[in-house]
Design a protein around this motif. Structure first.
Motif, PDB file in Angstrom:
ATOM      1  N   LEU A 128      51.771  -7.027  11.137  1.00  0.00           N
ATOM      2  CA  LEU A 128      51.857  -6.578   9.744  1.00  0.00           C
ATOM      3  C   LEU A 128      53.163  -7.028   9.090  1.00  0.00           C
ATOM      4  N   GLN A 129      54.251  -7.063   9.856  1.00  0.00           N
ATOM      5  CA  GLN A 129      55.511  -7.538   9.292  1.00  0.00           C
ATOM      6  C   GLN A 129      55.444  -9.027   8.976  1.00  0.00           C
ATOM      7  N   ALA A 164      51.411  -8.833   5.855  1.00  0.00           N
ATOM      8  CA  ALA A 164      50.826  -7.521   5.568  1.00  0.00           C
ATOM      9  C   ALA A 164      49.456  -7.628   4.913  1.00  0.00           C
ATOM     10  N   ASP A 165      49.038  -8.843   4.589  1.00  0.00           N
ATOM     11  CA  ASP A 165      47.747  -9.048   3.934  1.00  0.00           C
ATOM     12  C   ASP A 165      46.627  -9.297   4.947  1.00  0.00           C
ATOM     13  N   ILE A 213      55.402   3.090   9.270  1.00  0.00           N
ATOM     14  CA  ILE A 213      55.105   2.177   8.159  1.00  0.00           C
ATOM     15  C   ILE A 213      55.347   2.960   6.878  1.00  0.00           C
ATOM     16  N   ILE A 219      53.255  -0.901   2.402  1.00  0.00           N
ATOM     17  CA  ILE A 219      52.898  -2.314   2.554  1.00  0.00           C
ATOM     18  C   ILE A 219      52.942  -2.900   1.151  1.00  0.00           C
ATOM     19  N   ARG A 235      61.441  -9.315   9.800  1.00  0.00           N
ATOM     20  CA  ARG A 235      60.841  -8.157  10.461  1.00  0.00           C
ATOM     21  C   ARG A 235      61.834  -7.515  11.424  1.00  0.00           C
TER      22      ARG A 235
END
Length: 192
Positions: free
Chosen positions: A18-19, A22-23, A53, A56, A151
């Motif tokens: 995700l870092q 994030a899409d 988290i 996002i 990240r």
């Protein structure tokens, strides 16, 4: 392996992915984490609920978005009481041009990241900060990005200095041990 805050290896794989992007879709995350899409969704929701988290979001290029002036401002307050700090904090939060702000220890009280469309807008931001308790404001013009925000290094570090040095056995000792033979003593160390 323990990563902190009750994160396991699957959590670390998800957070790292995700870092990086994030899409990503839930199906892509599931494939990367080795979980079913339902289990992946549950894990990501838990990471959001526990605050690991925060949010996002898209990371924009300030210059491309119309903010050619990007500056860092150090701010020292005239007074150091809770009321004065709260007034200054509220002003920082109210100014959309202040895109990041940290209260710091040292010679200054705050480190701010400010964007502006032009010098007049920057002057207005600085005047606003000064009117709310910023006694000393020092501005540093950002010339170039050397390292973009990256990240968090969730996995154990691969730096050699972080690991204890390993001693290697001589090949003859290893071969002798495998064959069940007694290993020869290493030669005596000689000082010259």
């Amino acid at each position: 392996m323990c990563y902190g805050r009750d994160l396991d290896e699957v959590d670390v794989r998800l957070l790292t992915a995700l870092q990086e992007d994030a899409d990503r879709t839930n199906v892509e995350l599931a494939r990367l984490a080795g979980l079913s899409p339902a289990a992946t969704l549950h894990r990501v929701r838990r990471l959001k609920e526990t605050g690991v988290i925060r949010v996002i979001r898209a990371q924009l290029d300030p210059d491309a978005a119309g903010f050619p002036l990007q500056v860092y401002v150090t701010a020292t307050l005239a007074r150091h009481d809770p009321r004065s700090s709260n007034i200054f904090d509220d002003q920082i939060r109210a100014l959309p041009q202040v895109i990041a702000a940290d209260n710091v220890a040292g010679e200054t009280d705050y480190l701010l990241t400010v964007v502006a469309r032009d010098v007049a807008e920057l002057q207005a931001v600085l005047a606003s900060l000064a009117s709310r308790g910023g006694q000393r404001l020092v501005t540093y013009l950002r010339l170039a990005e050397v390292k973009p925000p990256t990240r968090l290094p969730l996995a154990p570090s691969g730096l050699a200095s972080d690991r204890p040095a390993r001693r290697r056995r001589p090949a003859k000792t290893i071969e002798a041990k495998r064959a069940g033979l007694p290993a020869q003593a290493p030669p005596a160390k000689q000082d010259f």
